[in-house]
Write an enzyme that holds these catalytic residues in place. Structure first.
Site, PDB file in Angstrom:
ATOM      1  N   GLY A  72      11.825  11.864 -13.644  1.00 52.98           N
ATOM      2  CA  GLY A  72      10.680  10.980 -13.838  1.00 52.98           C
ATOM      3  C   GLY A  72      10.412  10.782 -15.321  1.00 52.98           C
ATOM      4  O   GLY A  72      10.126   9.672 -15.778  1.00 52.98           O
ATOM      5  N   THR A  73      10.516  11.861 -16.069  1.00 55.78           N
ATOM      6  CA  THR A  73      10.311  11.803 -17.519  1.00 55.78           C
ATOM      7  C   THR A  73      11.261  10.800 -18.164  1.00 55.78           C
ATOM      8  O   THR A  73      10.847   9.962 -18.972  1.00 55.78           O
ATOM      9  CB  THR A  73      10.537  13.202 -18.134  1.00 55.78           C
ATOM     10  OG1 THR A  73       9.526  14.082 -17.630  1.00 55.78           O
ATOM     11  CG2 THR A  73      10.499  13.176 -19.645  1.00 55.78           C
ATOM     12  N   ASN A 152      -1.608  12.996 -11.962  1.00 55.91           N
ATOM     13  CA  ASN A 152      -1.077  14.266 -11.465  1.00 55.91           C
ATOM     14  C   ASN A 152      -2.095  15.402 -11.500  1.00 55.91           C
ATOM     15  O   ASN A 152      -1.988  16.340 -10.733  1.00 55.91           O
ATOM     16  CB  ASN A 152       0.173  14.662 -12.267  1.00 55.91           C
ATOM     17  CG  ASN A 152      -0.014  14.492 -13.759  1.00 55.91           C
ATOM     18  OD1 ASN A 152      -0.307  13.393 -14.233  1.00 55.91           O
ATOM     19  ND2 ASN A 152       0.128  15.553 -14.503  1.00 55.91           N
ATOM     20  N   HIS A 202      11.646  15.461  -7.365  1.00 52.27           N
ATOM     21  CA  HIS A 202      11.169  16.780  -6.928  1.00 52.27           C
ATOM     22  C   HIS A 202       9.717  16.853  -6.477  1.00 52.27           C
ATOM     23  O   HIS A 202       9.277  17.875  -5.992  1.00 52.27           O
ATOM     24  CB  HIS A 202      11.471  17.837  -7.996  1.00 52.27           C
ATOM     25  CG  HIS A 202      10.645  17.762  -9.226  1.00 52.27           C
ATOM     26  ND1 HIS A 202       9.518  18.531  -9.380  1.00 52.27           N
ATOM     27  CD2 HIS A 202      10.761  17.039 -10.358  1.00 52.27           C
ATOM     28  CE1 HIS A 202       8.997  18.289 -10.582  1.00 52.27           C
ATOM     29  NE2 HIS A 202       9.737  17.384 -11.187  1.00 52.27           N
ATOM     30  N   THR A 238      27.959  10.075 -16.460  1.00 52.94           N
ATOM     31  CA  THR A 238      28.512  10.178 -15.114  1.00 52.94           C
ATOM     32  C   THR A 238      27.395  10.440 -14.133  1.00 52.94           C
ATOM     33  O   THR A 238      26.569  11.338 -14.340  1.00 52.94           O
ATOM     34  CB  THR A 238      29.532  11.334 -15.066  1.00 52.94           C
ATOM     35  OG1 THR A 238      30.511  11.084 -16.066  1.00 52.94           O
ATOM     36  CG2 THR A 238      30.185  11.431 -13.698  1.00 52.94           C
ATOM     37  N   CYS A 326      -3.572  28.781 -21.170  1.00 54.78           N
ATOM     38  CA  CYS A 326      -4.015  29.682 -22.226  1.00 54.78           C
ATOM     39  C   CYS A 326      -2.772  30.219 -22.906  1.00 54.78           C
ATOM     40  O   CYS A 326      -1.964  30.894 -22.292  1.00 54.78           O
ATOM     41  CB  CYS A 326      -4.793  30.826 -21.611  1.00 54.78           C
ATOM     42  SG  CYS A 326      -5.340  32.048 -22.800  1.00 54.78           S
TER      43      CYS A 326
HETATM   44  C1  LIG Z   1       5.992  15.273 -12.544  1.00 53.58           C
HETATM   45  C2  LIG Z   1       5.531  14.034 -13.200  1.00 53.58           C
HETATM   46  C3  LIG Z   1       6.281  13.421 -14.213  1.00 53.58           C
HETATM   47  C4  LIG Z   1       7.579  14.013 -14.726  1.00 53.58           C
HETATM   48  O1  LIG Z   1       8.600  13.986 -13.767  1.00 53.58           O
HETATM   49  P1  LIG Z   1       9.895  14.933 -13.948  1.00 53.58           P
HETATM   50  O2  LIG Z   1      10.816  14.450 -12.878  1.00 53.58           O
HETATM   51  O3  LIG Z   1       9.430  16.335 -13.742  1.00 53.58           O
HETATM   52  O4  LIG Z   1      10.430  14.683 -15.303  1.00 53.58           O
HETATM   53  C5  LIG Z   1       5.817  12.260 -14.766  1.00 53.58           C
HETATM   54  N1  LIG Z   1       4.662  11.705 -14.344  1.00 53.58           N
HETATM   55  C6  LIG Z   1       3.898  12.256 -13.375  1.00 53.58           C
HETATM   56  C7  LIG Z   1       2.651  11.581 -12.946  1.00 53.58           C
HETATM   57  C8  LIG Z   1       4.306  13.443 -12.778  1.00 53.58           C
HETATM   58  O5  LIG Z   1       3.557  13.997 -11.834  1.00 53.58           O
END
Ligand SMILES: *Cc1c(COP(=O)(O)O)cnc(C)c1O
Length: 383
Positions: A72-73, A152, A202, A238, A326
């Site tokens: 997602g990142t 999130n 995930h 790949t 923390c």
């Molecule tokens: C988890 C998350 C991401 C990052 O996704 P990854 O697959 O862990 O890199 C980005 N945006 C939101 C809103 C998320 O919950």
């Protein structure tokens, strides 16, 4: 007692249907999907099948609009940097919100160093972006708007479709981070009116380390990595056949089950929240009361730090998340809660509980009983 996992917002287990389809591509079908021989072509075909599954899950017009990434990142980085740089001759202004995931916020901050101007929209006390604020922020330099579909931390859902409607009248590209949203709320890319949309594996019972970027036909971005010609030269490397095959199935099932799962989770979540108010009290709900992810509760218990409750629950093998981490004795309050105008106290008290497929009524019962004990104990330490 079996551990109780209430941190589905952080990640979710790989479901058996996903694991099953991945195994052959780890074991026997290891050909490079770019190779011309049959072993390569079988891997290629499997990836194309997954591409169709993802396209259908998003209601995309064509599988060509789906690009596979490592997360997602990465999808967020590629969408924002790739779109901004390519549109640079048309303008240098980007609009986002103050409550985005770091993979969006930090990408925008990075682009400021490249000379882009970024407007970080305020949110209200529920974490909602107001469409009028978006409208007022648009200038003749604006080339890209990126607003997350669902947050999130606090679970607040934005009016992406309404924003899409507004932006459709303009040449401005519209991206949304739908990584938490997909599988929780049914949608199509046309309903949302987005040009670019990020998802990841995930959070929806798929594997970690895989994601996708939807790029509407006709929308142009440039690559941020360079190498082979994979993924229409926009994302070289790949392709990871097993993860992509698993991700395809995870998307398909997440979307098929979105409606029923969301109803079940909303009801579990609402019961849980009601019981917490009745049986524990002195607690505030962070985020929108209604326009929120069905599986999310973000709570601030009066006078008790979220991290302290987290660690107490952990001793009973109940896993949740806290709004502030923390480190070295220093607390960093959540940027999301701060943007919502919450006090430092409320921000540090924040505790996030996120439910998922395996969550039962009994888990919630045990969570509430353990929370009562934890709060009683923690409050007894105070004078
Ligand atoms: C988890 C998350 C991401 C990052 O996704 P990854 O697959 O862990 O890199 C980005 N945006 C939101 C809103 C998320 O919950």
């Amino acid at each position: 007692m079996k551990p109780i996992y209430l941190d589905y917002g952080a990640t979710s287990p790989v479901r058996s249907e996903v694991l099953e389809v991945m195994i052959p591509y780890f074991q026997n079908e290891y050909g490079n999907p770019g190779s011309i021989h049959d072993a390569g072509q079988r891997a290629y075909d499997a990836i194309q099948y997954a591409r169709v599954q993802v396209a259908q899950a998003l209601g995309a017009e064509s599988a060509r609009e789906i690009l596979f990434t490592s997360s997602g990142t990465e999808s967020n980085n590629l969408a924002i940097i790739g779109a901004a740089r390519l549109q640079r001759s048309k303008g240098n202004h980007i609009i986002t919100s103050k409550i985005e995931h770091p993979s969006v916020l930090e990408t925008c901050q990075y682009l400021e160093q490249e000379g882009f101007q970024v407007t970080y929209l305020d949110v209200d006390s529920f974490g909602s972006v107001h469409i009028d604020n978006l409208k007022n922020a648009i200038t003749d330099q604006t080339i890209l708007v990126t607003i997350m579909a669902a947050n999130n931390e606090v679970g607040t859902i934005q009016s992406i479709a309404e924003m899409g409607q507004l932006l459709k009248e303009t040449p401005i590209l519209f991206h949304t981070d739908a990584i938490q949203y997909i599988g929780k709320v049914p949608f199509t890319v046309d309903q949302l009116g987005v040009d670019l949309l990020s998802i990841g594996g995930h959070k929806i019972y798929g594997p970690k380390g895989v994601g996708a970027l939807y790029i509407r036909k006709g929308t142009k971005i440039e690559p941020i990595m360079f190498g082979g010609g994979q993924e229409r030269r926009l994302r070289p490397s790949t392709l990871n056949t097993p993860l992509i095959v698993g991700f395809g199935v995870a998307c398909q099932l997440a979307v098929q089950e979105a409606k029923s799962e969301s109803q079940r989770l909303t009801s579990l979540r609402n019961d849980c929240w009601q019981r917490i108010q009745d049986e524990i009290g002195n607690v505030e709900l962070n985020g929108h009361p209604v326009l929120r992810l069905p599986n999310n509760l973000n709570l601030s218990f009066d006078r008790v730090e979220g991290q302290a409750i987290l660690l107490e629950l952990n001793r009973s093998q109940i896993y949740v998340s806290s709004g502030s981490a923390c480190s070295a004795g220093k607390h960093r309050a959540s940027h999301v809660l701060k943007a919502m105008g919450k006090s430092d106290d409320i921000a540090h008290q924040s505790l996030r509980i996120t439910f998922g497929k395996e969550t039962t009524e009994n888990d919630i019962h045990l969570f509430i009983e353990s929370s009562k004990q934890a709060l009683h104990y923690l409050r007894s330490l105070m004078i």
